[in-house]
Design an enzyme around this catalytic site. Structure first.
Site: not given
Length: 494
Positions: A54, A84, A196, A278, A281, A327, A411
Site C-alpha cells: 500500500y 494533496h 502522513n 466561589y 474561594r 496517523f 477513510e
C-alpha cells in the site's frame, strides 16, 4: 553548537531550548544509519516481492487497489504531494511551521518510514536557514494524518509551492536555487511518509501548551491580586483542606497563593465577612483542575512527538511492512478538546472575579471610580471580558465528537484533531485578554485600599504594571488601556 537530532527523545524542555537559543539541527550518525537501513530494506523488498504494498506500489486511499509500475513510482510520490496540497485559510506563524519541520525530522529519524537520508537533510536545511514553507491553518481532517497542510509544507522539496525567506514570499524554486539546491527526487513511499503523520496537530498543540503553561502562572498571580483587592480570605488556601482532597493541581495552586500573598496587610487583617464567592474561594479547585488538565495533555503530547505516525510502517529487523492507523489523531483530538474546556474555565472564573470587583461591594465604589454616574469607569471592560468568555464557550464544542467520511468511504472515520488544535489558539488569545481585563480591575481596586498594602511580591508586580497602565480617575478611552495590559502580560510570559 547545533542540536544533534535523532539521539534521544524530544522533550518540551529540548524544544523550548532549540527555539529560545535559535539552535540549528544536525542529524545524528545513529539516526542516519537507521534511516539508510530502512531505505535499503525497502528497495530490496520491492525487487524481491511481487505482492502489492500500500502506498508504495499502489495508489492511495480508496485507490489502494490500483497497482503502479516501477518506472512511475517517483511520479506517483510527486503527484501525491502536489494533489494533496490543499491547506486553506490563514497562514500559520513561522514558529509553528518550524515546529512542524522539527517534529517531522525527529519522526523520520526513528527509521521506520523508508525515506532517503537526503530528504531529511533537506528539511534540516530549511529549518537551519529559516526557509518557511507557506502552510495554512485549515484543510486537515486529522486522519490520514494532516495530509493537506503537510503537503503544503513539503511542496518546496520538489520546487513547488511558496516559501517565506527573510520576511519575503518567493516561489520555492527561486529561493532554493539561490542556495544551490536541486529538487529532491522522491523515491517510493517518500511522499506518503512526508504527508502522513500528525505533525500539524502536534505542532499546534505543543505551541498552545507552552503558551498555556505560561499563561497559567500569570492567571494565578492576577487572581491573587484580585483576591486581596476584594478583601478576600486566605483560609480557603490553607494546606489542611487540600491535604484531604489532594489533587496535585489544587495543592499546587493553594501553595502558590499562600506564598505570593505572604506579608500582605490586607489578607491578614480581620474580616467582616465569613466567606467569599466561589470565584475567589474555589480558585484552588478550578485553577488546579486546569493545571491537571495541562499536565495530562503534556503527557499525551510527549508520547506523540516521539512516535512514528506515517503509514505504512517499515520494520526491517522483523521483515515487516504494515499498513495500520498510527496517523489517526484521536488521542490528540480528545485531549485538545479537554484542554480547551480547561482553559476556557480559567477565563470563565476570571470574568466572575472582575464582575465582583465592580459591584460596589466591601467598600469599593461601583465600577471602581470615585464618581460613578458621571463616570462609567470599569463598567464596559467587564462587558468585553464577558463577550470573550462566551466566545470561548463556542470554541469548547468538541471537535473530536465530529467525523465525516472521506476518500470515497475508505477513510470513514476521522479525528478532527487539527480543528481541535487550531481553536486552542483562539481560546488562549481570548484568555489573555480576559486576564488582562481582570488585572486592570484588580489594580484599580487596590487604589481604593490605600494606604493598606498587599504582599511585597504583588506590590512589585503592581508597580511594574503601573508603568504601563495608569490608574483611572475619570473616564478615558479604554480599549487603548486594555491593549497596554495585554502587552504587559505578553511581555511577562516571554
Amino acid at each position: 553548537m547545533p542540536y544533534i537530532i535523532g539521539k534521544e527523545n524530544l522533550t518540551f524542555g529540548i524544544i523550548e531550548k532549540i527555539f529560545a537559543e535559535n539552535l540549528t539541527l544536525e542529524l545524528s550518525a545513529e539516526a542516519a544509519a537507521r534511516v539508510q537501513k530502512c531505505r535499503d530494506y525497502l528497495d530490496c523488498k520491492m525487487q524481491t516481492s511481487d505482492a502489492p504494498i500500500y502506498g508504495i506500489t499502489t495508489g492511495f486511499g480508496s485507490l489502494c487497489n490500483k497497482n503502479i509500475s516501477a518506472h512511475e513510482l517517483t511520479l506517483l510520490q510527486e503527484n501525491l504531494v502536489k494533489s494533496h496540497a490543499c491547506s486553506l485559510g490563514n497562514p500559520l506563524p513561522a514558529e509553528i511551521i518550524r515546529l512542524m519541520m522539527l517534529l517531522k525530522i525527529h519522526a523520520l529519524s526513528l527509521g521506520h518510514s523508508g525515506v532517503q537520508v537526503v530528504t531529511i537533510q533537506r528539511i534540516i536545511d530549511f529549518f537551519n536557514n529559516k526557509i518557511i514553507p507557506v502552510v495554512y491553518d485549515k484543510g486537515s481532517l486529522g486522519a490520514s494524518g494532516d495530509l493537506a497542510p503537510l503537503a503544503n509544507l513539503f511542496l518546496p522539496l520538489i520546487f513547488e509551492g511558496e516559501v517565506i525567506f527573510e520576511n519575503k514570499k518567493y516561489n520555492s524554486a527561486e529561493i532554493l536555487q539561490r542556495f544551490g539546491w536541486q529538487p529532491i527526487t522522491l523515491q517510493s513511499k517518500e511522499g506518503l511518509a512526508l504527508l502522513n503523520g500528525t505533525q500539524f496537530m502536534t505542532a499546534n498543540g505543543v505551541y498552545a501548551l507552552l503558551w498555556a503553561k505560561k499563561l497559567m502562572k500569570i492567571s494565578d498571580t492576577v487572581a491573587a491580586l484580585s483576591l486581596d483587592a476584594f478583601d478576600g480570605r486566605i483560609e480557603p488556601f490553607d494546606a489542611s483542606i487540600h491535604a484531604i482532597r489532594p489533587h496535585k493541581g489544587q495543592e499546587q495552586t493553594a501553595k502558590f497563593f499562600r506564598n505570593i500573598l505572604a506579608g500582605s496587610e490586607i489578607i491578614s487583617r480581620k474580616k467582616n465577612h465569613v466567606q467569599d464567592p466561589y470565584s475567589f474561594r474555589c480558585i484552588p479547585q478550578v485553577s488546579g483542575a486546569t493545571k491537571d488538565a495541562i499536565r495530562y495533555a503534556e503527557s499525551v503530547l510527549l508520547t506523540e512527538i516521539n512516535s512514528v505516525t506515517d503509514n505504512p510502517t517499515i520494520f526491517p529487523d522483523e521483515d515487516k511492512i504494515i499498513s495500520g492507523g498510527n496517523f489517526h489523531g484521536q488521542p490528540l483530538a480528545l485531549v485538545f478538546d479537554y484542554l480547551a474546556i480547561a482553559l476556557a474555565e480559567l477565563g470563565n472564573i476570571s470574568e466572575r472575579r472582575t464582575a465582583q470587583l465592580i459591584l460596589g461591594l466591601r467598600g469599593l465604589p461601583e465600577f471602581l471610580v470615585a464618581n460613578p454616574g458621571l463616570n462609567s469607569g470599569y463598567m464596559i471592560p467587564q462587558y468585553a471580558a464577558a463577550a470573550l468568555v462566551s466566545q470561548n464557550k463556542m470554541y469548547c464544542f468538541a471537535a473530536s465528537s465530529d467525523s465525516i467520511v472521506s476518500s470515497n468511504g475508505q477513510e470513514d472515520h476521522v479525528s478532527m484533531g487539527a480543528n481541535a488544535a487550531v481553536k486552542l489558539h483562539k481560546i488562549l488569545d481570548n484568555l489573555l485578554k480576559i486576564i488582562a481585563i481582570e488585572l486592570m480591575n484588580a489594580a484599580q481596586a487596590m487604589e481604593f485600599r490605600r494606604p493598606a498594602r498587599t504582599s511585597p511580591a504583588l506590590e512589585s508586580f503592581l508597580s511594574e504594571f503601573r508603568k504601563s497602565v495608569s490608574a483611572v480617575t475619570e473616564d478615558i478611552v479604554m480599549y487603548k488601556e486594555i491593549e497596554k495590559a495585554v502587552e504587559f502580560l505578553s511581555a511577562k510570559m516571554k
